[in-house]
Design an enzyme around this catalytic site. Structure first.
Site, PDB file in Angstrom:
ATOM      1  N   HIS A 154       6.259   9.258   2.726  1.00  0.00           N
ATOM      2  CA  HIS A 154       6.173   7.956   2.050  1.00  0.00           C
ATOM      3  C   HIS A 154       4.784   7.783   1.477  1.00  0.00           C
ATOM      4  CE1 HIS A 154       5.250   7.462   6.335  1.00  0.00           C
ATOM      5  NE2 HIS A 154       4.341   6.580   5.964  1.00  0.00           N
ATOM      6  N   ASP A 173       6.334  -2.921   2.972  1.00  0.00           N
ATOM      7  CA  ASP A 173       5.991  -2.513   4.337  1.00  0.00           C
ATOM      8  C   ASP A 173       6.208  -3.684   5.279  1.00  0.00           C
ATOM      9  OD1 ASP A 173       4.026  -0.047   5.589  1.00  0.00           O
ATOM     10  OD2 ASP A 173       4.244  -1.893   6.753  1.00  0.00           O
ATOM     11  N   ASN A 186      -0.180   9.484   4.442  1.00  0.00           N
ATOM     12  CA  ASN A 186      -0.725   9.876   5.739  1.00  0.00           C
ATOM     13  C   ASN A 186       0.020  11.130   6.177  1.00  0.00           C
ATOM     14  OD1 ASN A 186      -2.569   7.755   6.039  1.00  0.00           O
ATOM     15  ND2 ASN A 186      -0.934   6.377   6.724  1.00  0.00           N
ATOM     16  N   GLU A 244       3.112   7.517  11.390  1.00  0.00           N
ATOM     17  CA  GLU A 244       4.048   7.009  12.402  1.00  0.00           C
ATOM     18  C   GLU A 244       5.485   7.377  12.077  1.00  0.00           C
ATOM     19  OE1 GLU A 244       3.480   2.800  12.351  1.00  0.00           O
ATOM     20  OE2 GLU A 244       1.450   2.935  13.188  1.00  0.00           O
TER      21      GLU A 244
HETATM   22  P1  AMP Z   1       2.519   5.782   8.365  1.00  0.00           P
HETATM   23  O1  AMP Z   1       1.515   5.373   9.406  1.00  0.00           O
HETATM   24  O2  AMP Z   1       1.887   6.356   7.148  1.00  0.00           O
HETATM   25  O3  AMP Z   1       3.596   6.669   8.951  1.00  0.00           O
HETATM   26  O4  AMP Z   1       3.179   4.447   7.868  1.00  0.00           O
HETATM   27  C1  AMP Z   1       4.421   3.996   8.278  1.00  0.00           C
HETATM   28  C2  AMP Z   1       4.571   2.612   7.722  1.00  0.00           C
HETATM   29  O5  AMP Z   1       5.925   2.244   7.799  1.00  0.00           O
HETATM   30  C3  AMP Z   1       3.774   1.554   8.494  1.00  0.00           C
HETATM   31  O6  AMP Z   1       2.886   0.900   7.591  1.00  0.00           O
HETATM   32  C4  AMP Z   1       4.852   0.617   9.031  1.00  0.00           C
HETATM   33  O7  AMP Z   1       4.454  -0.730   9.017  1.00  0.00           O
HETATM   34  C5  AMP Z   1       6.003   0.875   8.073  1.00  0.00           C
HETATM   35  N1  AMP Z   1       7.321   0.649   8.609  1.00  0.00           N
HETATM   36  C6  AMP Z   1       7.845   1.112   9.773  1.00  0.00           C
HETATM   37  N2  AMP Z   1       9.122   0.707   9.927  1.00  0.00           N
HETATM   38  C7  AMP Z   1       9.426  -0.021   8.813  1.00  0.00           C
HETATM   39  C8  AMP Z   1      10.589  -0.705   8.364  1.00  0.00           C
HETATM   40  N3  AMP Z   1      11.720  -0.741   9.098  1.00  0.00           N
HETATM   41  N4  AMP Z   1      10.538  -1.351   7.179  1.00  0.00           N
HETATM   42  C9  AMP Z   1       9.406  -1.342   6.437  1.00  0.00           C
HETATM   43  N5  AMP Z   1       8.271  -0.693   6.800  1.00  0.00           N
HETATM   44  C10 AMP Z   1       8.280  -0.058   7.976  1.00  0.00           C
END
Ligand code: AMP
Ligand code: ZN
Length: 118
Positions: free
Chosen positions: A101, A31, A88, A96
């Site tokens: 994932h 992450d 999530n 987000e």
């Molecule tokens: P969620 O809130 O469950 O959608 O988590 C999305 C996760 O993706 C967050 O913890 C972000 O820090 C991570 N994230 C977003 N963009 C990237 C990226 N380019 N590479 C690695 N992690 C990412």
């Protein structure tokens, strides 16, 4: 796949990530904003927006995401200390990125229901 999906771009190699596991169907990477010493994301290569979009034919894939999580927990030495796996789903969960994932979190005690801070 939607052209603006960052995780599809990581799966296609268009966006770089620190990849820790990959096979034909699944990819795992670190992450970018870790909230725990070990914070990995395990994704299907196939674009599936959320848990609500899964169907019966995805059952094996979703099971395998968890087997990869267990293997990575061992590889990152958090199997004995313990870890958390989280999907999530939707706004109140703080989703987000709308590409399914599995978060794998570990390396510190997590007392809250969710890991909110590092
Ligand atoms: P969620 O809130 O469950 O959608 O988590 C999305 C996760 O993706 C967050 O913890 C972000 O820090 C991570 N994230 C977003 N963009 C990237 C990226 N380019 N590479 C690695 N992690 C990412
Ligand atoms: Zn995607």
């Amino acid at each position: 796949m939607p052209g603006d999906c960052v995780f599809c771009k990581i799966a296609d190699g268009e966006v770089s990530a620190e990849i820790v596991y990959e096979d034909d169907d699944i990819l795992a990477f670190k992450d970018i904003s870790p909230v725990a010493p070990v914070h990995l994301l395990i994704i299907p290569r196939k674009h599936i927006p959320t848990l609500l979009d899964l169907n019966e034919s995805d059952a094996e894939l979703v099971g395998r995401l968890h087997l990869v999580a267990a293997d990575l927990a061992r590889a990152f030495n958090i199997d004995h200390s313990g870890f958390r796996v989280v999907f999530n789903c939707g706004p109140d969960a703080g989703q987000e990125v709308y590409h399914l994932h599995l978060h794998l979190l570990g390396g510190k005690p997590m007392t809250a229901l969710i890991a909110e801070e590092s």
